[in-house]
Design a protein around this motif. Structure first.
Motif, PDB file in Angstrom:
ATOM      1  N   THR A 134       0.836  -1.194   0.000  1.00 57.56           N
ATOM      2  CA  THR A 134       0.000   0.000   0.000  1.00 57.56           C
ATOM      3  C   THR A 134       0.873   1.247   0.000  1.00 57.56           C
ATOM      4  O   THR A 134       1.898   1.291   0.671  1.00 57.56           O
ATOM      5  CB  THR A 134      -0.926   0.019   1.234  1.00 57.56           C
ATOM      6  OG1 THR A 134      -1.647  -1.213   1.302  1.00 57.56           O
ATOM      7  CG2 THR A 134      -1.905   1.171   1.182  1.00 57.56           C
ATOM      8  N   VAL A 135       0.441   2.262  -0.746  1.00 57.49           N
ATOM      9  CA  VAL A 135       1.104   3.564  -0.720  1.00 57.49           C
ATOM     10  C   VAL A 135       0.101   4.584  -0.190  1.00 57.49           C
ATOM     11  O   VAL A 135      -1.073   4.577  -0.564  1.00 57.49           O
ATOM     12  CB  VAL A 135       1.657   3.981  -2.107  1.00 57.49           C
ATOM     13  CG1 VAL A 135       0.572   4.047  -3.164  1.00 57.49           C
ATOM     14  CG2 VAL A 135       2.387   5.313  -2.010  1.00 57.49           C
ATOM     15  N   TYR A 136       0.584   5.430   0.698  1.00 58.29           N
ATOM     16  CA  TYR A 136      -0.205   6.488   1.314  1.00 58.29           C
ATOM     17  C   TYR A 136       0.384   7.825   0.883  1.00 58.29           C
ATOM     18  O   TYR A 136       1.579   8.059   1.109  1.00 58.29           O
ATOM     19  CB  TYR A 136      -0.145   6.376   2.838  1.00 58.29           C
ATOM     20  CG  TYR A 136      -0.537   5.008   3.352  1.00 58.29           C
ATOM     21  CD1 TYR A 136      -1.854   4.715   3.672  1.00 58.29           C
ATOM     22  CD2 TYR A 136       0.421   4.010   3.516  1.00 58.29           C
ATOM     23  CE1 TYR A 136      -2.219   3.463   4.140  1.00 58.29           C
ATOM     24  CE2 TYR A 136       0.072   2.751   3.987  1.00 58.29           C
ATOM     25  CZ  TYR A 136      -1.245   2.485   4.296  1.00 58.29           C
ATOM     26  OH  TYR A 136      -1.588   1.238   4.762  1.00 58.29           O
ATOM     27  N   LEU A 137      -0.414   8.663   0.272  1.00 59.62           N
ATOM     28  CA  LEU A 137       0.065   9.972  -0.164  1.00 59.62           C
ATOM     29  C   LEU A 137      -0.319  11.052   0.837  1.00 59.62           C
ATOM     30  O   LEU A 137      -1.421  11.008   1.418  1.00 59.62           O
ATOM     31  CB  LEU A 137      -0.511  10.355  -1.537  1.00 59.62           C
ATOM     32  CG  LEU A 137       0.325   9.919  -2.756  1.00 59.62           C
ATOM     33  CD1 LEU A 137       0.510   8.432  -2.809  1.00 59.62           C
ATOM     34  CD2 LEU A 137      -0.292  10.451  -4.018  1.00 59.62           C
ATOM     35  N   ALA A 138       0.577  12.011   1.007  1.00 60.09           N
ATOM     36  CA  ALA A 138       0.256  13.207   1.782  1.00 60.09           C
ATOM     37  C   ALA A 138      -0.771  14.015   0.991  1.00 60.09           C
ATOM     38  O   ALA A 138      -0.947  13.805  -0.216  1.00 60.09           O
ATOM     39  CB  ALA A 138       1.518  14.042   2.009  1.00 60.09           C
ATOM     40  N   GLY A 139      -1.428  14.932   1.649  1.00 61.39           N
ATOM     41  CA  GLY A 139      -2.361  15.804   0.954  1.00 61.39           C
ATOM     42  C   GLY A 139      -1.647  16.587  -0.135  1.00 61.39           C
ATOM     43  O   GLY A 139      -0.595  17.189   0.103  1.00 61.39           O
ATOM     44  N   GLN A 140      -2.208  16.566  -1.321  1.00 65.27           N
ATOM     45  CA  GLN A 140      -1.618  17.265  -2.468  1.00 65.27           C
ATOM     46  C   GLN A 140      -2.443  18.512  -2.762  1.00 65.27           C
ATOM     47  O   GLN A 140      -3.677  18.467  -2.744  1.00 65.27           O
ATOM     48  CB  GLN A 140      -1.583  16.351  -3.691  1.00 65.27           C
ATOM     49  CG  GLN A 140      -0.754  15.091  -3.490  1.00 65.27           C
ATOM     50  CD  GLN A 140       0.703  15.387  -3.175  1.00 65.27           C
ATOM     51  OE1 GLN A 140       1.389  16.065  -3.942  1.00 65.27           O
ATOM     52  NE2 GLN A 140       1.184  14.893  -2.044  1.00 65.27           N
ATOM     53  N   VAL A 141      -1.756  19.602  -3.011  1.00 67.58           N
ATOM     54  CA  VAL A 141      -2.407  20.874  -3.310  1.00 67.58           C
ATOM     55  C   VAL A 141      -1.815  21.467  -4.584  1.00 67.58           C
ATOM     56  O   VAL A 141      -0.714  21.111  -4.989  1.00 67.58           O
ATOM     57  CB  VAL A 141      -2.255  21.883  -2.138  1.00 67.58           C
ATOM     58  CG1 VAL A 141      -3.000  21.398  -0.910  1.00 67.58           C
ATOM     59  CG2 VAL A 141      -0.788  22.130  -1.810  1.00 67.58           C
ATOM     60  N   GLY A 142      -2.571  22.376  -5.184  1.00 65.26           N
ATOM     61  CA  GLY A 142      -2.118  23.054  -6.392  1.00 65.26           C
ATOM     62  C   GLY A 142      -1.538  24.417  -6.070  1.00 65.26           C
ATOM     63  O   GLY A 142      -1.216  24.724  -4.920  1.00 65.26           O
ATOM     64  N   THR A 143      -1.430  25.232  -7.084  1.00 62.64           N
ATOM     65  CA  THR A 143      -0.857  26.569  -6.950  1.00 62.64           C
ATOM     66  C   THR A 143      -1.891  27.532  -6.389  1.00 62.64           C
ATOM     67  O   THR A 143      -2.967  27.691  -6.973  1.00 62.64           O
ATOM     68  CB  THR A 143      -0.373  27.076  -8.316  1.00 62.64           C
ATOM     69  OG1 THR A 143       0.552  26.122  -8.856  1.00 62.64           O
ATOM     70  CG2 THR A 143       0.294  28.437  -8.200  1.00 62.64           C
ATOM     71  N   PRO A 144      -1.589  28.181  -5.248  1.00 66.33           N
ATOM     72  CA  PRO A 144      -2.549  29.127  -4.673  1.00 66.33           C
ATOM     73  C   PRO A 144      -2.912  30.216  -5.682  1.00 66.33           C
ATOM     74  O   PRO A 144      -2.079  30.663  -6.466  1.00 66.33           O
ATOM     75  CB  PRO A 144      -1.796  29.731  -3.483  1.00 66.33           C
ATOM     76  CG  PRO A 144      -0.745  28.730  -3.144  1.00 66.33           C
ATOM     77  CD  PRO A 144      -0.369  28.090  -4.458  1.00 66.33           C
ATOM     78  N   GLY A 145      -4.173  30.603  -5.661  1.00 66.75           N
ATOM     79  CA  GLY A 145      -4.635  31.677  -6.520  1.00 66.75           C
ATOM     80  C   GLY A 145      -5.248  31.211  -7.823  1.00 66.75           C
ATOM     81  O   GLY A 145      -5.944  31.963  -8.487  1.00 66.75           O
ATOM     82  N   LYS A 146      -4.990  29.967  -8.212  1.00 65.31           N
ATOM     83  CA  LYS A 146      -5.598  29.438  -9.436  1.00 65.31           C
ATOM     84  C   LYS A 146      -7.025  28.980  -9.134  1.00 65.31           C
ATOM     85  O   LYS A 146      -7.415  28.819  -7.978  1.00 65.31           O
ATOM     86  CB  LYS A 146      -4.778  28.274  -9.994  1.00 65.31           C
ATOM     87  CG  LYS A 146      -3.436  28.701 -10.565  1.00 65.31           C
ATOM     88  CD  LYS A 146      -2.764  27.555 -11.280  1.00 65.31           C
ATOM     89  CE  LYS A 146      -1.497  28.028 -11.979  1.00 65.31           C
ATOM     90  NZ  LYS A 146      -0.870  26.943 -12.751  1.00 65.31           N
ATOM     91  N   THR A 178      -3.130  26.787   3.887  1.00 71.00           N
ATOM     92  CA  THR A 178      -2.509  27.938   3.257  1.00 71.00           C
ATOM     93  C   THR A 178      -3.552  28.735   2.487  1.00 71.00           C
ATOM     94  O   THR A 178      -4.315  28.162   1.698  1.00 71.00           O
ATOM     95  CB  THR A 178      -1.383  27.495   2.294  1.00 71.00           C
ATOM     96  OG1 THR A 178      -0.434  26.726   3.033  1.00 71.00           O
ATOM     97  CG2 THR A 178      -0.684  28.684   1.665  1.00 71.00           C
ATOM     98  N   SER A 179      -3.573  30.010   2.694  1.00 72.10           N
ATOM     99  CA  SER A 179      -4.496  30.878   1.974  1.00 72.10           C
ATOM    100  C   SER A 179      -4.269  30.742   0.474  1.00 72.10           C
ATOM    101  O   SER A 179      -3.140  30.703   0.008  1.00 72.10           O
ATOM    102  CB  SER A 179      -4.273  32.331   2.411  1.00 72.10           C
ATOM    103  OG  SER A 179      -5.114  33.185   1.683  1.00 72.10           O
ATOM    104  N   GLY A 180      -5.341  30.634  -0.277  1.00 72.00           N
ATOM    105  CA  GLY A 180      -5.224  30.503  -1.723  1.00 72.00           C
ATOM    106  C   GLY A 180      -5.348  29.084  -2.216  1.00 72.00           C
ATOM    107  O   GLY A 180      -5.627  28.852  -3.385  1.00 72.00           O
TER     108      GLY A 180
END
Length: 114
Positions: A21-33, A101-103
């Protein structure tokens, strides 16, 4: 049983492999998009990390999706629905909460079989 950490840092690893099993951390994109743009970036990051772990989205087990604003649910789902393997959808939950994180408007956490 060994534990393999992928892109480990001082606070967290982007992925951890334990057993099959692989567990990923929370993934986020570029703030403001937009939510759609951020979701597209997040899913590309998930694809990349799953590949590094030796698996792919067809083996997703679970997905947790966090939206900064639940009014963005349909916009996020439009991108998710085009990406997810329709024959192998994971167990999934979506919730609304302020993100760290804001954005950032969407964060996705997944686990997958290898």
């Amino acid at each position: 049983m060994t534990i393999r950490r992928i892109e480990a840092g001082p606070r967290m690893s982007q992925a951890v492999v334990h057993g099959n099993t692989v567990y990923l951390a929370g993934q986020v994109g570029t703030p403001g998009k937009s939510v759609a743009e951020q979701t597209t970036e997040v899913l590309a990051s998930i694809d990349r990390l799953l590949a590094l772990a030796g698996t792919d989205k067809s083996k997703l087990l679970t997905a947790q999706i966090w939206l900064d604003d639940m009014r963005d649910f349909a916009e996020m789902n439009g991108v998710w629905d085009a990406w997810v393997d329709k024959a192998n959808t994971p167990a999934r939950a979506t919730g609304g909460a302020p993100l760290a994180t804001s954005g950032h408007r969407v964060e996705i956490i997944v686990s997958a079989a290898i």
